[in-house]
Design an enzyme around this catalytic site. Structure first.
Site, PDB file in Angstrom:
ATOM      1  N   LYS A   1       0.836  -1.203   0.000  1.00 57.77           N
ATOM      2  CA  LYS A   1       0.000   0.000   0.000  1.00 57.77           C
ATOM      3  C   LYS A   1       0.869   1.251   0.000  1.00 57.77           C
ATOM      4  O   LYS A   1       0.629   2.186  -0.767  1.00 57.77           O
ATOM      5  CB  LYS A   1      -0.924  -0.009   1.235  1.00 57.77           C
ATOM      6  CG  LYS A   1      -2.027  -1.054   1.142  1.00 57.77           C
ATOM      7  CD  LYS A   1      -2.737  -1.271   2.473  1.00 57.77           C
ATOM      8  CE  LYS A   1      -3.711  -2.435   2.379  1.00 57.77           C
ATOM      9  NZ  LYS A   1      -4.286  -2.814   3.683  1.00 57.77           N
TER      10      LYS A   1
ATOM     11  N   GLN B   1      -4.154  -1.329  10.077  1.00 64.22           N
ATOM     12  CA  GLN B   1      -4.070  -2.679   9.517  1.00 64.22           C
ATOM     13  C   GLN B   1      -4.534  -3.703  10.552  1.00 64.22           C
ATOM     14  O   GLN B   1      -4.031  -3.723  11.678  1.00 64.22           O
ATOM     15  CB  GLN B   1      -2.615  -2.955   9.080  1.00 64.22           C
ATOM     16  CG  GLN B   1      -2.408  -4.260   8.366  1.00 64.22           C
ATOM     17  CD  GLN B   1      -3.058  -4.293   6.980  1.00 64.22           C
ATOM     18  OE1 GLN B   1      -2.985  -3.335   6.214  1.00 64.22           O
ATOM     19  NE2 GLN B   1      -3.706  -5.395   6.655  1.00 64.22           N
TER      20      GLN B   1
ATOM     21  N   ASP C   1     -10.685   3.127   4.809  1.00 62.07           N
ATOM     22  CA  ASP C   1     -11.221   1.759   4.732  1.00 62.07           C
ATOM     23  C   ASP C   1     -12.751   1.775   4.648  1.00 62.07           C
ATOM     24  O   ASP C   1     -13.362   0.771   4.292  1.00 62.07           O
ATOM     25  CB  ASP C   1     -10.797   0.950   5.971  1.00 62.07           C
ATOM     26  CG  ASP C   1      -9.634   0.013   5.684  1.00 62.07           C
ATOM     27  OD1 ASP C   1      -9.406  -0.309   4.495  1.00 62.07           O
ATOM     28  OD2 ASP C   1      -8.962  -0.400   6.645  1.00 62.07           O
TER      29      ASP C   1
END
Ligand code: NAD
Length: 305
Positions: free
Chosen positions: A52, A96, A119
Site C-alpha cells: 500500500k 491494519q 477503509d
C-alpha cells in the site's frame, strides 16, 4: 464456456484516476497522504502494508507507516489515532488488522475521523452509504462495483445476488448494487435453497470464505461472477476436487503445499457463467486500487471542510 473476467483494465483505470487526482491536488498545493498504522509483526500484514505504501509513492503522493510493538496499550493507540485525526497533513488513516487481543479493534476503528477513514468501516460512513450520502466506502465492494459497471453499463433492474453478509464486503456490496437500481438478494449461512435463488441472478458476488462453494448449479447461463473469497487450500483431497491434474494451481500446490482458491468452483462455474474473476489476481488488485482512489477522495474532501 465463460470468459475469465480480467479485472486489470478496471484496476488500471482506477489507478490512473488516483494518479491524475494526486497531480491535480499537488498542483493546487496539497500533497495527499495516507498513514498506515500497524501493530505487531504479523508477516502477511507487513507485506500488505508495504504494498500500500509503495503504491502511494508510485502514484505520486505521500505515505507513512507507523509500526508499533505488540505490547502497545489501547490508550496509546487511541492517542495515536487522535493525533493523526488532528494532523492536517494526513488525509487517510488505515489501521491494519488484525490488532492484538488486548486492544478493542472496534474502539480503535471508531476513533478514526470518518473523513479520513479510507477503509470506509466507520459507522458514520456505513450510515452515509445506506442513505446515499457522499462518504468513504469499503474498498473491496467499491472496486467490485467499478468492475461490474465496466462490464454491464445497464444495471437498472438486473438481479444481483450477494453470497455473504459481512460488514466489510456483503452488506456494503448490497447497498452499492441497490443504489445502481439492481434488485438485490443477500444469501447467508441460514438461507434456504441458496442455489435456487442464485440461479435467478444476472450478477453474483461471492464473499463467503468457503472454498469452491459456488459451482455451476448456483449459476444462470451468462451470469457475471465476481469472486471475493481468498482461501488457502492445504488439503490434497480438496485441491484434487477443485483443480484439474494438469492445471497451474495443481502444480503450484505440489510445489508449495498450499494454493489460493476462491469461493467459486472455477472450472465448474466456467461451464455456465458469462464471466468469472480469477483468484488470486481478480478482486484483490481492485481492492488496493480503490484504496488509492479513497485516499485521493479523502484529500479532496479535506479542501471543502
Ligand atoms: P466473513 O467471515 O466476515 O463473512 C462471511 C459471510 O459468509 C457471513 O456473512 C456468513 O453468513 C456467510 N456464509 C457462511 N457460510 C455460508 C454458506 N454456506 N452459504 C452462504 N453464506 C455463507 O468474511 P468476509 O470478511 O466478508 O470475507 C469473505 C471472503 O472474502 C474471505 O475469503 C476473505 O478472505 C475474502 N476477502 C477478500 C478481499 C479481497 O480484497 N479480495 C477483501 C475482503 C475479504
Amino acid at each position: 464456456m465463460a470468459e475469465i473476467w480480467n479485472t486489470q483494465p478496471t484496476v488500471d483505470r482506477l489507478l490512473s484516476e488516483a494518479k491524475s487526482g494526486a497531480e491535480r491536488l499537488v498542483q493546487a498545493g496539497l500533497i495527499p497522504k495516507l498513514t498506515v498504522v500497524r501493530v505487531g509483526n504479523h508477516p502477511a500484514s507487513r507485506v500488505y502494508v508495504q504494498k500500500k505504501v509503495q503504491m502511494c509513492q508510485d502514484l505520486g503522493f505521500g505515505s507513512d507507516h507507523l509500526q508499533f510493538e505488540e505490547s502497545i496499550s489501547e490508550s496509546e493507540l487511541l492517542a495515536t489515532i487522535i493525533g493523526l485525526n488532528n494532523d492536517k497533513t494526513v488525509h487517510g488513516i488505515l489501521v491494519q488488522l488484525p490488532l492484538p487481543d488486548h486492544v478493542n479493534a472496534e474502539k480503535i476503528l471508531n476513533a478514526i475521523d470518518p473523513d479520513k477513514d479510507v477503509d470506509g468501516f466507520h459507522p458514520v460512513n456505513v450510515g452515509r452509504l445506506s442513505i446515499g450520502q457522499d462518504g468513504l466506502f469499503p474498498c473491496t465492494p467499491m472496486g467490485v462495483m467499478e468492475l461490474i459497471r465496466d462490464a454491464e453499463p445497464q444495471l437498472s433492474g438486473k438481479h444481483a445476488v450477494i453470497v455473504g453478509r459481512s460488514n466489510i464486503v456483503g452488506k456494503p456490496m448490497a447497498q452499492l448494487l441497490l443504489q445502481a437500481n439492481c434488485t438485490v438478494s443477500i444469501l447467508h449461512s441460514r438461507t434456504q435453497n441458496p442455489q435456487q435463488l442464485a440461479r435467478q441472478a444476472d450478477i453474483v458476488v461471492a464473499a463467503v470464505g468457503r472454498p469452491g462453494l459456488i459451482d455451476a448449479d448456483w449459476l444462470k447461463p451468462g451470469a457475471l461472477v465476481a469472486d471475493v473469497g481468498i482461501n488457502e487450500l492445504t488439503d490434497a483431497d480438496q485441491v484434487a476436487r477443485f483443480t484439474a491434474p494438469d492445471s497451474k494451481k495443481r502444480s503450484a500446490f505440489e510445489r508449495n503445499g498450499r494454493v489460493l482458491y476462491g469461493d467459486v468452483n472455477f472450472d465448474s462455474a466456467m461451464q455456465v457463467a458469462g464471466k468469472v474473476t480469477p483468484v488470486p489476481g481478480g478482486v484483490g488488485p481492485l481492492t488496493i486500487a480503490h484504496l488509492m482512489v479513497n485516499c485521493i477522495r479523502a484529500a479532496e474532501r479535506s479542501r471543502h471542510e
